[in-house]
Design a protein around this motif. Structure first.
Motif, PDB file in Angstrom:
ATOM      1  N   GLN A  95     -17.066  -6.763   4.293  1.00 51.44           N
ATOM      2  CA  GLN A  95     -16.967  -6.633   5.744  1.00 51.44           C
ATOM      3  C   GLN A  95     -17.873  -7.653   6.407  1.00 51.44           C
ATOM      4  O   GLN A  95     -19.052  -7.768   6.075  1.00 51.44           O
ATOM      5  CB  GLN A  95     -17.351  -5.226   6.201  1.00 51.44           C
ATOM      6  CG  GLN A  95     -17.126  -5.006   7.695  1.00 51.44           C
ATOM      7  CD  GLN A  95     -17.374  -3.576   8.120  1.00 51.44           C
ATOM      8  OE1 GLN A  95     -17.678  -2.712   7.303  1.00 51.44           O
ATOM      9  NE2 GLN A  95     -17.253  -3.304   9.408  1.00 51.44           N
ATOM     10  N   GLU A 154     -13.148  -4.463  13.486  1.00 50.23           N
ATOM     11  CA  GLU A 154     -13.745  -4.914  12.239  1.00 50.23           C
ATOM     12  C   GLU A 154     -12.994  -6.141  11.734  1.00 50.23           C
ATOM     13  O   GLU A 154     -11.825  -6.345  12.053  1.00 50.23           O
ATOM     14  CB  GLU A 154     -13.677  -3.823  11.165  1.00 50.23           C
ATOM     15  CG  GLU A 154     -14.525  -2.604  11.464  1.00 50.23           C
ATOM     16  CD  GLU A 154     -14.515  -1.598  10.319  1.00 50.23           C
ATOM     17  OE1 GLU A 154     -15.204  -0.567  10.455  1.00 50.23           O
ATOM     18  OE2 GLU A 154     -13.845  -1.845   9.296  1.00 50.23           O
ATOM     19  N   TRP A 182     -12.563  -8.262   7.880  1.00 50.96           N
ATOM     20  CA  TRP A 182     -12.840  -8.208   6.442  1.00 50.96           C
ATOM     21  C   TRP A 182     -12.409  -9.506   5.764  1.00 50.96           C
ATOM     22  O   TRP A 182     -11.421 -10.115   6.152  1.00 50.96           O
ATOM     23  CB  TRP A 182     -12.072  -7.047   5.803  1.00 50.96           C
ATOM     24  CG  TRP A 182     -12.634  -5.701   6.126  1.00 50.96           C
ATOM     25  CD1 TRP A 182     -12.396  -4.962   7.257  1.00 50.96           C
ATOM     26  CD2 TRP A 182     -13.529  -4.937   5.333  1.00 50.96           C
ATOM     27  NE1 TRP A 182     -13.094  -3.782   7.207  1.00 50.96           N
ATOM     28  CE2 TRP A 182     -13.792  -3.736   6.030  1.00 50.96           C
ATOM     29  CE3 TRP A 182     -14.123  -5.134   4.077  1.00 50.96           C
ATOM     30  CZ2 TRP A 182     -14.632  -2.743   5.523  1.00 50.96           C
ATOM     31  CZ3 TRP A 182     -14.963  -4.154   3.574  1.00 50.96           C
ATOM     32  CH2 TRP A 182     -15.213  -2.974   4.296  1.00 50.96           C
TER      33      TRP A 182
END
Length: 334
Positions: free
Chosen positions: A301, A321, A323
Motif C-alpha cells: 500500500q 487508497e 496499491w
C-alpha cells in the motif's frame, strides 16, 4: 455485469460520482468537465499555491470541474456555492494545463465506466508525480485495465474521444494509444479479429500485434474497479494472466473503500474491500501467501501522503487508497 443499452437500463437506479456533484442536475447525455493541474502540486510554496494564499478571490462557480460556462452551482439547501479563482500575477507560473474529460453525469451500475470517480483522479496524481519527479514511466508500454464495465461501443467511443481531446494538451501521439475492448469474462488472450476503425463493431477488436504489444507491457493501471465481488474475481483472474505473460509487470490500483451495513455483522463494513484484500499478500503476510486461494500476487500500500495532489477539482477523503501489486514468479499459480 456488462455494459448494455436499451429500455431496461433507463429503468435502473442511477448513481452519481461525487466528482460530478457540481454538474447540472438531471443532465442527460454526455457532459464535458475540465480538470486543471500543473507541475507544482497543491499547497507547494511560492507563486500561486493551492491554498489560495497568493491573491485568490471568490467568485460564483460558473465552471468548476464540469466546465459548463452557464452552470451556477448550488448546494442541497439552494445556497450559492463559491469557487476560488486565482488571480494571475507577475510571479505566477504559466504551467497550468487542462484535462478535458467527456463523461456521463449519472449512470446505471452497468455503465459506471462513463463517469469519473475519485480513485481515478488519485491515480492520475500518482502518474503525474512520477512523471514530474522520476523517469520510472518514461518510454514504458502501459495498459489501463478498465473497470469491467468499459464494454460496448458507447463507453469505448467515449474513451476514444477523451484520448483525442487531450492529445494536444498532453502532447502525445494518438496513434500510440489504442482503445480495445477487454472482457474480463473471457480468458486471456482475447480473440483476434480484423480491426477496422471505420466500422463500430470492428473498431475495438484485438489484433495479434495488439496482444503481443500488451504482453510486452511493464505497467498496468486500474482505478475504482473494486465495488462488486463478482467483478473483483474476474478482474484478478485477468490481471494474473496478464502479469504471468510476457514481460514482468507491476499493477498500480487506486480504489475508494465503500461501506455498507451488514446484517451478518450488525455493523457498517467494507465487505468488497475485504474480498479485494484476499487476492494478494503484503510483504509482511508473504509467509502465509502460499496458503491463500490466489497465491503469487504481492502488494504494497502506497501512503497517499507520498502522492501530492496536482489535480485541483476533487477532495481525496480518508477512504482513497493506492496499491502497488506485483506477481511473484517463485509462487506458481494453482
Amino acid at each position: 455485469m456488462e455494459a448494455g443499452g436499451g429500455g431496461a437500463e433507463e429503468e435502473e437506479e442511477q448513481v452519481m460520482s461525487e466528482v460530478h456533484l457540481g454538474c447540472p442536475p438531471y443532465f442527460s447525455g454526455l457532459h464535458v468537465s475540465r480538470f486543471s493541474f500543473s507541475s507544482r502540486p497543491l499547497g507547494s510554496s511560492g507563486g500561486d499555491d493551492g491554498d489560495g494564499s497568493s491573491g485568490s478571490v471568490l467568485i460564483a462557480a460558473t465552471s468548476g470541474s464540469c466546465g459548463s460556462p452557464d452552470a451556477v452551482a448550488v448546494d442541497e439547501d439552494g445556497d450559492l456555492v463559491l469557487d476560488r479563482k486565482r488571480r494571475r500575477n507577475k510571479h505566477a507560473r504559466s504551467d497550468y494545463h487542462l484535462l478535458t474529460i467527456q463523461h456521463g453525469v449519472t449512470s446505471s451500475l452497468k455503465s459506471v465506466g462513463l463517469q469519473v470517480w475519485k480513485a481515478a483522479l488519485l491515480l492520475a496524481d500518482f502518474v503525474l508525480h512520477k512523471s514530474f519527479t522520476s523517469s520510472n514511466f518514461d518510454g514504458v508500454t502501459a495498459i489501463e485495465v478498465g473497470a469491467g464495465t468499459d464494454r460496448g461501443a458507447d463507453i469505448l467511443d467515449n474513451c476514444l474521444a477523451n484520448v483525442h481531446n487531450n492529445s494536444g494538451t498532453l502532447k502525445f501521439d494518438e496513434a500510440k494509444v489504442c482503445v480495445r475492448e477487454l472482457d474480463w469474462k473471457m480468458s486471456w488472450p482475447p480473440p483476434v479479429g480484423t480491426y477496422d476503425p471505420s466500422y463500430p463493431s470492428l473498431r475495438y477488436l484485438w489484433s495479434a500485434d495488439d496482444i503481443e504489444e500488451a504482453e510486452k507491457a511493464t505497467v498496468l493501471f486500474a482505478a475504482d474497479v473494486i465495488y462488486s465481488d463478482d467483478l473483483t474475481d474476474l478482474f484478478f483472474d485477468t490481471v494474473k494472466k496478464l502479469m504471468s505473460s510476457g514481460a514482468k509487470k507491476v499493477l498500480y490500483l487506486a480504489l475508494e473503500k465503500r461501506y455498507n451495513f451488514s446484517l451478518d455483522e450488525l455493523d457498517v463494513v467494507a465487505n468488497g474491500y475485504t474480498h479485494f484484500r484476499s487476492f494478494f499478500a503484503t510483504q509482511e503476510e508473504r509467509g502465509d501467501a502460499v496458503d491463500r486461494d490466489e497465491p503469487g500476487l504481492v502488494g504494497r500500500q502506497i501512503d497517499p501522503a507520498e502522492v501530492p495532489q496536482y489535480i485541483r477539482e476533487y477532495e481525496r477523503g480518508k477512504d482513497l487508497e493506492i496499491w502497488e501489486i506485483e506477481y511473484s514468479p517463485e509462487q506458481k499459480l494453482q
